[in-house]
Scaffold this motif. Sequence first.
Motif, short mmCIF file in Angstrom:
data_model
loop_
_atom_site.label_atom_id
_atom_site.label_comp_id
_atom_site.label_asym_id
_atom_site.label_seq_id
_atom_site.Cartn_x
_atom_site.Cartn_y
_atom_site.Cartn_z
N THR A 110 -5.56 21.17 -3.20
CA THR A 110 -6.81 20.40 -3.27
C THR A 110 -7.48 20.33 -1.91
O THR A 110 -8.70 20.48 -1.80
CB THR A 110 -6.53 18.98 -3.82
OG1 THR A 110 -5.92 19.10 -5.10
CG2 THR A 110 -7.81 18.18 -3.95
N ASP A 111 -6.69 20.09 -0.88
CA ASP A 111 -7.24 20.06 0.48
C ASP A 111 -7.84 21.41 0.85
O ASP A 111 -8.90 21.49 1.47
CB ASP A 111 -6.16 19.69 1.50
CG ASP A 111 -5.63 18.28 1.31
OD1 ASP A 111 -6.35 17.43 0.75
OD2 ASP A 111 -4.48 18.03 1.73
N LEU A 112 -7.16 22.49 0.47
CA LEU A 112 -7.66 23.83 0.75
C LEU A 112 -8.99 24.07 0.04
O LEU A 112 -9.94 24.59 0.63
CB LEU A 112 -6.63 24.88 0.33
CG LEU A 112 -7.04 26.34 0.52
CD1 LEU A 112 -7.29 26.64 2.00
CD2 LEU A 112 -5.98 27.27 -0.03
N ILE A 113 -9.08 23.68 -1.20
CA ILE A 113 -10.33 23.83 -1.96
C ILE A 113 -11.45 23.05 -1.30
O ILE A 113 -12.57 23.55 -1.16
CB ILE A 113 -10.12 23.40 -3.43
CG1 ILE A 113 -9.22 24.41 -4.14
CG2 ILE A 113 -11.45 23.25 -4.16
CD1 ILE A 113 -8.71 23.97 -5.49
N VAL B 81 -12.53 24.96 1.86
CA VAL B 81 -13.31 26.16 1.52
C VAL B 81 -14.71 25.76 1.08
O VAL B 81 -15.70 26.38 1.49
CB VAL B 81 -12.59 26.99 0.42
CG1 VAL B 81 -13.50 28.08 -0.13
CG2 VAL B 81 -11.30 27.59 0.96
N ALA B 82 -14.82 24.71 0.28
CA ALA B 82 -16.12 24.26 -0.19
C ALA B 82 -17.00 23.84 0.99
O ALA B 82 -18.19 24.19 1.05
CB ALA B 82 -15.96 23.10 -1.17
N ALA B 83 -16.42 23.12 1.94
CA ALA B 83 -17.19 22.64 3.09
C ALA B 83 -17.59 23.79 4.02
O ALA B 83 -18.74 23.87 4.46
CB ALA B 83 -16.38 21.60 3.86
N LYS B 84 -16.65 24.69 4.31
CA LYS B 84 -16.92 25.76 5.28
C LYS B 84 -17.81 26.87 4.72
O LYS B 84 -18.51 27.53 5.47
CB LYS B 84 -15.61 26.34 5.80
CG LYS B 84 -14.88 25.36 6.69
CD LYS B 84 -13.67 25.95 7.33
CE LYS B 84 -13.05 24.89 8.23
NZ LYS B 84 -12.00 25.40 9.07
N ALA B 85 -17.77 27.08 3.40
CA ALA B 85 -18.55 28.16 2.80
C ALA B 85 -19.81 27.64 2.09
O ALA B 85 -20.50 28.40 1.43
CB ALA B 85 -17.70 28.95 1.82
N SER B 86 -20.08 26.35 2.21
CA SER B 86 -21.23 25.71 1.55
C SER B 86 -21.23 26.02 0.05
O SER B 86 -22.24 26.40 -0.52
CB SER B 86 -22.54 26.17 2.19
OG SER B 86 -22.58 25.82 3.55
N LEU B 87 -20.08 25.82 -0.57
CA LEU B 87 -19.92 26.02 -2.01
C LEU B 87 -19.67 24.68 -2.69
O LEU B 87 -19.22 23.73 -2.04
CB LEU B 87 -18.72 26.93 -2.30
CG LEU B 87 -18.76 28.35 -1.78
CD1 LEU B 87 -17.41 29.02 -1.99
CD2 LEU B 87 -19.85 29.14 -2.48
N SER B 88 -19.93 24.65 -3.98
CA SER B 88 -19.53 23.46 -4.74
C SER B 88 -18.01 23.49 -4.85
O SER B 88 -17.37 24.55 -4.70
CB SER B 88 -20.15 23.48 -6.13
OG SER B 88 -19.59 24.52 -6.92
N ASP C 193 -16.93 25.98 -7.50
CA ASP C 193 -16.97 27.38 -7.06
C ASP C 193 -15.84 27.68 -6.08
O ASP C 193 -15.22 28.74 -6.14
CB ASP C 193 -18.32 27.70 -6.40
CG ASP C 193 -19.46 27.75 -7.41
OD1 ASP C 193 -19.19 27.90 -8.62
OD2 ASP C 193 -20.62 27.65 -6.98
N ALA C 194 -15.55 26.75 -5.19
CA ALA C 194 -14.47 26.93 -4.23
C ALA C 194 -13.12 26.99 -4.96
O ALA C 194 -12.27 27.81 -4.61
CB ALA C 194 -14.46 25.80 -3.21
N LYS C 195 -12.95 26.15 -5.97
CA LYS C 195 -11.71 26.16 -6.75
C LYS C 195 -11.54 27.50 -7.45
O LYS C 195 -10.45 28.08 -7.44
CB LYS C 195 -11.70 25.03 -7.78
CG LYS C 195 -10.45 24.95 -8.60
CD LYS C 195 -10.49 23.77 -9.55
CE LYS C 195 -9.20 23.69 -10.36
NZ LYS C 195 -9.19 22.54 -11.26
N ALA C 196 -12.62 28.02 -8.03
CA ALA C 196 -12.57 29.32 -8.71
C ALA C 196 -12.21 30.42 -7.71
O ALA C 196 -11.42 31.32 -8.02
CB ALA C 196 -13.89 29.62 -9.39
N ALA C 197 -12.78 30.37 -6.51
CA ALA C 197 -12.51 31.39 -5.49
C ALA C 197 -11.06 31.32 -5.03
O ALA C 197 -10.39 32.36 -4.92
CB ALA C 197 -13.46 31.21 -4.31
N VAL C 198 -10.57 30.14 -4.74
CA VAL C 198 -9.18 29.97 -4.28
C VAL C 198 -8.21 30.43 -5.37
O VAL C 198 -7.25 31.17 -5.09
CB VAL C 198 -8.91 28.51 -3.86
CG1 VAL C 198 -7.42 28.25 -3.67
CG2 VAL C 198 -9.68 28.17 -2.60
#
Length: 87
Positions: A4-7, A10-17, A20-25
Amino acid sequence: MNKTDLINEVAAKASLSKADAKAAVNAVFESIAQALVNDDKVQLIGFGTFGMVEKPERQGINPRTKETITIAARKVCKFKPADTLGK
């Protein structure tokens, strides 16, 4: 850091929701797992290498009964970090 922390990172650094970050991870993890199942090596330059290693059959001791047991041969995942990781 957990998943969850990783998601969230990723969301913060890549400007993703977060969705979307969860799907990418999850896609990255699934891709790495599938490659390992297929006995492929996954090499991420600057991060490290994931691979499967054959462990031979060996003798062990049951700590509860002190009885000698045979531990079956198996494959295990191995990660070797890149020399530059953390520097």
